[in-house]
Scaffold this active site. Structure first.
Site, mmCIF file in Angstrom:
data_model
loop_
_atom_site.group_PDB
_atom_site.id
_atom_site.type_symbol
_atom_site.label_atom_id
_atom_site.label_comp_id
_atom_site.label_asym_id
_atom_site.label_seq_id
_atom_site.Cartn_x
_atom_site.Cartn_y
_atom_site.Cartn_z
ATOM 1 N N GLU A 270 -33.770 14.434 31.799
ATOM 2 C CA GLU A 270 -32.726 14.665 30.804
ATOM 3 C C GLU A 270 -32.442 13.337 30.106
ATOM 4 O OE1 GLU A 270 -28.231 16.536 30.542
ATOM 5 O OE2 GLU A 270 -28.703 15.102 32.117
ATOM 6 N N ASP B 209 -31.159 14.097 36.062
ATOM 7 C CA ASP B 209 -29.946 14.040 35.258
ATOM 8 C C ASP B 209 -29.813 12.696 34.546
ATOM 9 O OD1 ASP B 209 -27.315 15.352 34.640
ATOM 10 O OD2 ASP B 209 -26.556 13.550 35.632
ATOM 11 N N ASP C 31 -32.218 19.183 41.401
ATOM 12 C CA ASP C 31 -31.574 18.339 40.389
ATOM 13 C C ASP C 31 -31.365 16.959 40.997
ATOM 14 O OD1 ASP C 31 -30.073 17.508 38.097
ATOM 15 O OD2 ASP C 31 -29.436 19.578 37.823
ATOM 16 N N HIS D 77 -26.317 24.647 31.684
ATOM 17 C CA HIS D 77 -24.962 24.543 32.220
ATOM 18 C C HIS D 77 -24.060 23.628 31.402
ATOM 19 C CE1 HIS D 77 -27.139 21.069 33.618
ATOM 20 N NE2 HIS D 77 -26.001 20.477 33.894
ATOM 21 N N ASP D 78 -24.643 22.856 30.494
ATOM 22 C CA ASP D 78 -23.859 21.942 29.657
ATOM 23 C C ASP D 78 -23.718 22.440 28.221
ATOM 24 O OD1 ASP D 78 -23.221 20.003 31.540
ATOM 25 O OD2 ASP D 78 -25.053 18.863 31.214
#
Length: 562
Positions: free
Chosen positions: A261, A206, A105, A337-338
């Site tokens: 993302e 991210d 990540d 995870h979000d």
């Protein structure tokens, strides 16, 4: 002539299924209550059995963990809670030995405020790191503009030593980097090379479309909220330039998979950044389908407790399928995870229907064009935790939203907000992995950092591996079908009855063959006839038998016409 759009080079990402691991919640190996790298290594045979090709790890770098690792204090050190750099090297070696790849990540829109860059930057206006972050003078004694942070409050924090504010689109402990400074970009390239030279196989990036800010940092017209701020900042004027430079300087020199993302991005934007004719990223994570909210009050942003209407869900997903067809590549996901658990949000997590609806959702997504992402526990049909009090939550976004919307702004009452959190909180996806029915679910021998979902005693890996009709084996079959079928991987998308509020149906067409997918999103039996009686083969069904035009509660079928 039919266009075949499989990329000529470095196309393994198109043929892959990715499994996302939230390290602190996956497997604890040293009994400190927190998942770690050696725990992941321990579970590689399980992931190999599932059949996935790529593992994506949420951040494992040194961090004060104000936002669960997305506030990085040192990009080249492993968070000691997760282990050591030797543990990472061993995990990478064993992952490759099992025939899988590993994604890191990459969080480079912002750092932690504990990073040495920021610690130096905040001291004065005349050192090496002065312009590593975005600093602005006060305007009339207040913040430089009306931007709000994603986790609540202003996006600006004042530092007396500089007599200036710094920008943080997320928490105050996550100051935004100044990508207009070429030294910042060079520092990022150096970080990327460090991990790629170790042998990692790519990056999930991210909020990468926030790195280029609007020129002049103007006020947002109208109501400024966390959501409108991110949308306003997204896809800034130099984003293409920065991503092209990243590719030229780093990515093009390695055989890697890259996923950006990109909150707020449109299909048109995605084609610019990830299209087959561009040289930037492989695909984006878009938010359109997971951002659907039936609540008309813009002040509440994502917070709601209402089910998503199926025509709206289809519109969002179909739009991306059609727009990128032949031009770019989709990422396919329900969970991460979000996000809350998809079975609870888009399906039905009751005891009667949770298995069928989990399998139905999996089929609907995995038969689409793109690379599927499976979030840890999704292959079991894990559900929301359904917490009932604020003290059960850990997530900074959720806790801050409660205080802001209930106590400060008094927009909603506490009971209603707890319903919103139970439906939408990120914590729903972060409860520890449910390995067995023993104490702490086999995750740890001691109390875990975060409470397990109470249903772990009946919903866990051990139970599902013993049940050939489980969600696990259904996902295993979905993944195997994708590996074996070019029409599932590359077929062109054709929507069917987009306004149907009960059934999600679509076709995929490739080299004279057609794939027909029909999914009942209701708890009732419905009838639909899409000529499935003339299909050559029933590829998969979550009920195991074909009842023709009748579709039982949460039933899904995929047919092949050859």
């Amino acid at each position: 002539m039919e266009v075949i759009f499989k990329m000529k080079n470095n196309n393994w990402f198109q043929d892959s299924v990715v499994y996302q691991i939230y390290p602190m919640s996956f497997q604890d190996s040293n009994n400190d209550g927190i998942g770690d790298l050696n725990g992941i290594t321990q579970r590689l045979p399980y992931l190999k059995k599932l059949g996935v090709d790529v593992l994506w790890l949420n951040p494992i770098y040194k961090s004060p963990n104000r936002d669960n690792g997305y506030d990085i204090a040192d990009y080249k050190q492993i968070n000691s809670t997760y282990g050591t750099i030797n543990d990472f090297d061993n995990l990478l070696k064993e992952t490759h030995k099992h025939g899988m790849k590993l994604l890191m990540d990459l969080v480079v829109n912002h750092t932690s405020d504990q990073h040495v860059w920021f610690q130096e930057s905040k001291k004065a206006k005349d050192n090496k790191y002065t312009d590593y972050y975005i600093w602005r003078d006060p305007v009339d004694g207040h913040e430089p503009n009306n931007w709000n942070a994603a986790f609540g409050g202003s996006a600006w924090t004042y530092v007396p030593a500089r007599k200036q504010y710094y920008l943080h689109l997320f928490a105050p402990g996550q100051p935004d980097l100044n990508w207009d400074n070429p030294e910042v970009r060079e520092a990022v390239w150096d970080i990327m090379r460090f991990w790629l030279d170790k042998g990692v196989d790519g990056f999930r990036m991210d909020v990468i479309n926030l790195i280029s800010k609007p020129q002049g940092l103007p006020d947002i017209p109208g109501t400024a909220t966390a959501g409108t701020t991110l949308g306003f900042v997204a896809d800034g004027p130099r984003l293409n330039e920065f991503l092209r430079q990243m590719n030229d300087e780093v990515l093009s020199h390695y055989d890697v998979m890259t996923v950006g993302e990109m909150p707020g991005s449109t299909p048109k934007d995605a084609i610019k950044y990830t299209g087959f004719e561009s040289h930037e990223l492989n695909m984006v994570f878009q938010f359109e389908h997971v951002s659907l909210s039936p609540n008309p009050d813009v002040r509440l942003d994502k917070w709601n407790d209402e089910p998503v209407k199926l025509p709206e869900l289809k519109k969002a997903l179909n739009r991306w399928q059609k727009a990128l067809d032949g031009k770019g590549w989709n990422s396919l996901y329900w969970n991460n995870h979000d996000q809350p658990r998809a079975v609870s949000r888009f399906g039905n997590d009751s005891a009667e229907f949770k298995v069928r609806s989990a399998e139905m959702l999996g089929t609907t997504l995995h038969m689409m064009q793109g690379t599927p992402f499976v979030f840890e526990g999704e292959e079991l049909g894990m559900t929301n935790a359904h917490y009932t009090s604020l003290d059960q939550y850990e997530d900074l976004e959720s806790i801050n939203a409660y205080h802001e919307l209930v106590e400060q702004k008094k927009i909603v009452d506490g009971k209603k907000m707890l319903n919103y959190l139970a439906n939408m909180s990120r914590d729903n996806g972060r409860t520890p992995m449910q390995w067995n029915a023993d104490k702490n679910g086999g995750f740890s021998a001691v109390n875990p950092w975060f409470a397990l979902n109470p249903n772990y005693k009946e919903l866990n890996v051990e139970e599902e591996l013993d049940d050939k009709e489980s969600v696990f084996y259904y996902y295993q079959k979905l993944i195997k079908l994708r590996h074996e079928s070019d029409i599932i991987k590359y077929g062109h998308f054709e929507e069917i009855d987009p306004q149907d509020a009960e059934v999600y149906a679509y076709k995929r067409n490739y080299k004279g063959k057609t794939l027909l997918v029909i999914s009942n999103f209701t708890d009732k039996t419905v009838s639909r006839d899409y000529d499935q009686a003339n299909a050559d083969k029933l590829l998969i069904s979550n009920y195991g038998n074909d009842t023709g035009t009748k579709f039982r509660a949460y039933e899904t079928r995929a047919y092949l016409f050859e």
